[in-house]
Design a protein around this motif. Structure first.
Motif, PDB file in Angstrom:
ATOM      1  N   VAL A 140      52.544   7.478  95.671  1.00  0.00           N
ATOM      2  CA  VAL A 140      53.244   8.645  95.142  1.00  0.00           C
ATOM      3  C   VAL A 140      54.187   9.211  96.205  1.00  0.00           C
ATOM      4  N   LEU A 141      53.731   9.212  97.452  1.00  0.00           N
ATOM      5  CA  LEU A 141      54.549   9.684  98.568  1.00  0.00           C
ATOM      6  C   LEU A 141      55.779   8.788  98.737  1.00  0.00           C
ATOM      7  N   ALA A 142      55.584   7.474  98.654  1.00  0.00           N
ATOM      8  CA  ALA A 142      56.693   6.525  98.784  1.00  0.00           C
ATOM      9  C   ALA A 142      57.696   6.687  97.644  1.00  0.00           C
ATOM     10  N   ALA A 143      57.212   7.061  96.465  1.00  0.00           N
ATOM     11  CA  ALA A 143      58.091   7.281  95.308  1.00  0.00           C
ATOM     12  C   ALA A 143      58.776   8.652  95.379  1.00  0.00           C
ATOM     13  N   LYS A 144      58.462   9.416  96.425  1.00  0.00           N
ATOM     14  CA  LYS A 144      59.046  10.740  96.665  1.00  0.00           C
ATOM     15  C   LYS A 144      58.716  11.738  95.565  1.00  0.00           C
ATOM     16  N   ARG A 145      57.511  11.601  95.003  1.00  0.00           N
ATOM     17  CA  ARG A 145      57.043  12.555  94.000  1.00  0.00           C
ATOM     18  C   ARG A 145      56.182  13.639  94.630  1.00  0.00           C
ATOM     19  N   VAL A 146      55.753  13.416  95.871  1.00  0.00           N
ATOM     20  CA  VAL A 146      55.068  14.427  96.683  1.00  0.00           C
ATOM     21  C   VAL A 146      55.659  14.352  98.089  1.00  0.00           C
ATOM     22  N   PHE A 147      55.433  15.404  98.866  1.00  0.00           N
ATOM     23  CA  PHE A 147      55.832  15.371 100.266  1.00  0.00           C
ATOM     24  C   PHE A 147      54.735  16.031 101.092  1.00  0.00           C
ATOM     25  N   LYS A 148      54.720  15.695 102.383  1.00  0.00           N
ATOM     26  CA  LYS A 148      53.692  16.203 103.289  1.00  0.00           C
ATOM     27  C   LYS A 148      54.006  17.631 103.715  1.00  0.00           C
ATOM     28  N   VAL A 149      52.954  18.427 103.800  1.00  0.00           N
ATOM     29  CA  VAL A 149      53.022  19.767 104.364  1.00  0.00           C
ATOM     30  C   VAL A 149      51.850  19.834 105.336  1.00  0.00           C
ATOM     31  N   GLY A 150      52.096  19.544 106.590  1.00  0.00           N
ATOM     32  CA  GLY A 150      51.014  19.428 107.570  1.00  0.00           C
ATOM     33  C   GLY A 150      50.158  18.219 107.220  1.00  0.00           C
ATOM     34  N   SER A 151      48.881  18.455 107.037  1.00  0.00           N
ATOM     35  CA  SER A 151      47.984  17.359 106.665  1.00  0.00           C
ATOM     36  C   SER A 151      47.755  17.317 105.156  1.00  0.00           C
ATOM     37  N   ARG A 152      48.440  18.173 104.415  1.00  0.00           N
ATOM     38  CA  ARG A 152      48.269  18.265 102.960  1.00  0.00           C
ATOM     39  C   ARG A 152      49.544  17.793 102.261  1.00  0.00           C
ATOM     40  N   TYR A 153      49.531  17.854 100.939  1.00  0.00           N
ATOM     41  CA  TYR A 153      50.663  17.390 100.140  1.00  0.00           C
ATOM     42  C   TYR A 153      51.102  18.471  99.172  1.00  0.00           C
ATOM     43  N   LYS A 154      52.369  18.404  98.789  1.00  0.00           N
ATOM     44  CA  LYS A 154      52.923  19.300  97.786  1.00  0.00           C
ATOM     45  C   LYS A 154      53.694  18.443  96.777  1.00  0.00           C
ATOM     46  N   VAL A 155      53.531  18.748  95.501  1.00  0.00           N
ATOM     47  CA  VAL A 155      54.226  17.987  94.467  1.00  0.00           C
ATOM     48  C   VAL A 155      55.698  18.387  94.486  1.00  0.00           C
ATOM     49  N   ALA A 156      56.566  17.391  94.578  1.00  0.00           N
ATOM     50  CA  ALA A 156      58.012  17.610  94.615  1.00  0.00           C
ATOM     51  C   ALA A 156      58.536  17.858  93.194  1.00  0.00           C
ATOM     52  N   ARG A 157      59.733  18.374  93.116  1.00  0.00           N
ATOM     53  CA  ARG A 157      60.379  18.605  91.816  1.00  0.00           C
ATOM     54  C   ARG A 157      60.428  17.299  91.023  1.00  0.00           C
ATOM     55  N   SER A 158      60.721  16.186  91.707  1.00  0.00           N
ATOM     56  CA  SER A 158      60.783  14.891  91.019  1.00  0.00           C
ATOM     57  C   SER A 158      59.404  14.501  90.467  1.00  0.00           C
ATOM     58  N   GLY A 159      58.340  14.913  91.140  1.00  0.00           N
ATOM     59  CA  GLY A 159      56.986  14.649  90.651  1.00  0.00           C
ATOM     60  C   GLY A 159      56.685  15.428  89.393  1.00  0.00           C
ATOM     61  N   ILE A 160      57.114  16.687  89.357  1.00  0.00           N
ATOM     62  CA  ILE A 160      56.915  17.517  88.165  1.00  0.00           C
ATOM     63  C   ILE A 160      57.716  16.941  87.010  1.00  0.00           C
ATOM     64  N   ASP A 161      58.974  16.562  87.284  1.00  0.00           N
ATOM     65  CA  ASP A 161      59.810  15.957  86.242  1.00  0.00           C
ATOM     66  C   ASP A 161      59.187  14.659  85.716  1.00  0.00           C
ATOM     67  N   PHE A 162      58.617  13.872  86.611  1.00  0.00           N
ATOM     68  CA  PHE A 162      57.953  12.623  86.214  1.00  0.00           C
ATOM     69  C   PHE A 162      56.766  12.925  85.310  1.00  0.00           C
ATOM     70  N   LEU A 163      55.957  13.900  85.676  1.00  0.00           N
ATOM     71  CA  LEU A 163      54.795  14.262  84.846  1.00  0.00           C
ATOM     72  C   LEU A 163      55.245  14.702  83.457  1.00  0.00           C
ATOM     73  N   LYS A 164      56.321  15.481  83.403  1.00  0.00           N
ATOM     74  CA  LYS A 164      56.854  15.910  82.106  1.00  0.00           C
ATOM     75  C   LYS A 164      57.290  14.700  81.277  1.00  0.00           C
ATOM     76  N   SER A 165      57.905  13.721  81.935  1.00  0.00           N
ATOM     77  CA  SER A 165      58.364  12.524  81.214  1.00  0.00           C
ATOM     78  C   SER A 165      57.187  11.677  80.717  1.00  0.00           C
ATOM     79  N   MET A 166      56.002  11.878  81.321  1.00  0.00           N
ATOM     80  CA  MET A 166      54.810  11.138  80.923  1.00  0.00           C
ATOM     81  C   MET A 166      53.993  11.905  79.877  1.00  0.00           C
ATOM     82  N   GLY A 167      54.526  12.985  79.364  1.00  0.00           N
ATOM     83  CA  GLY A 167      53.861  13.711  78.286  1.00  0.00           C
ATOM     84  C   GLY A 167      53.001  14.876  78.723  1.00  0.00           C
TER      85      GLY A 167
END
Length: 170
Positions: A140-167
C-alpha cells in the motif's frame, strides 16, 4: 524476570484503570526505562485510580488492548461499521483489506494515523488473518495510498479515493 523468547519484542503495557503494569523484554530494555517505571509505580501507589481512566499509550507504542472495536467500527457518523465496509469491499486482497482497516483505525485515532498491528488486529476481529500484514502495508505504501508519519502511517488522499472506487463510503 524470564528470558526473552527468540523473535519476541519488548513491550510495556500499563492499564491505569486496573492498576496493571506488564513489562516484557530483555533486562537491558527494562533497565533503560527504570526511572520512568519507578515514577509510574509511585503514581499508582499514591494517586487514586479514576473509574473510567483511558489507557494511555506508553513509551511511544499504543496499547492494542485499548483499541476498542466499537470505537474503531464507527469513528464518525459518516462511516458505516467496519465489518459492513469490509464485506462491501470489491477486492479481497490483503493489500486492500489492510488499507481499509488502516483507514478505520486512523479515523478513530486522535492524530489520524495507524500502525500495522492496529489495522491487522481489526481484520483478525473480523476473522481475516493476513499471511503477512507488514508486506501488505508495504504494498500500500509503494502504491502511494498511505505515507509514513514517524513510525506510523496515514492514509493518503489517493488511498481514500481508491477505497471509494472499491465501493467503500470513505
Amino acid at each position: 524476570m524470564m528470558p526473552e523468547e527468540a523473535g519476541s519484542t519488548s513491550r510495556v503495557h500499563i492499564n491505569l484503570s486496573s492498576g496493571e503494569l506488564d513489562i516484557r523484554g530483555s533486562e537491558e530494555f527494562v533497565s533503560q526505562y527504570a526511572d520512568s517505571i519507578e515514577d509510574l509505580l509511585q503514581r499508582l501507589r499514591t494517586e487514586p485510580i479514576p473509574a473510567a481512566a483511558p489507557v494511555a499509550p506508553v513509551l511511544g507504542s499504543p496499547d492494542l488492548a485499548s483499541i476498542e472495536t466499537s470505537k474503531v467500527a464507527q469513528p464518525s457518523t459518516r462511516l458505516e461499521p467496519f465489518g459492513e465496509a469490509l464485506h462491501t469491499l470489491a477486492s479481497k486482497s490483503g493489500t486492500d483489506q489492510i488499507l481499509l482497516a488502516g483507514y478505520y483505525v486512523s479515523e478513530a485515532s486522535g492524530d489520524g494515523t495507524f500502525a500495522t498491528a492496529e489495522a491487522n488486529k481489526l481484520l483478525i476481529e473480523q476473522g481475516i488473518k493476513l499471511s503477512n500484514a507488514s508486506q501488505s502495508l508495504k504494498n500500500v505504501l509503494a502504491a502511494k495510498r498511505v505515507f509514513k508519519v514517524g513510525s506510523r502511517y496515514k492514509v493518503a488522499r489517493s488511498g481514500i479515493d481508491f477505497l471509494k472506487s472499491m465501493g467503500v463510503a470513505a
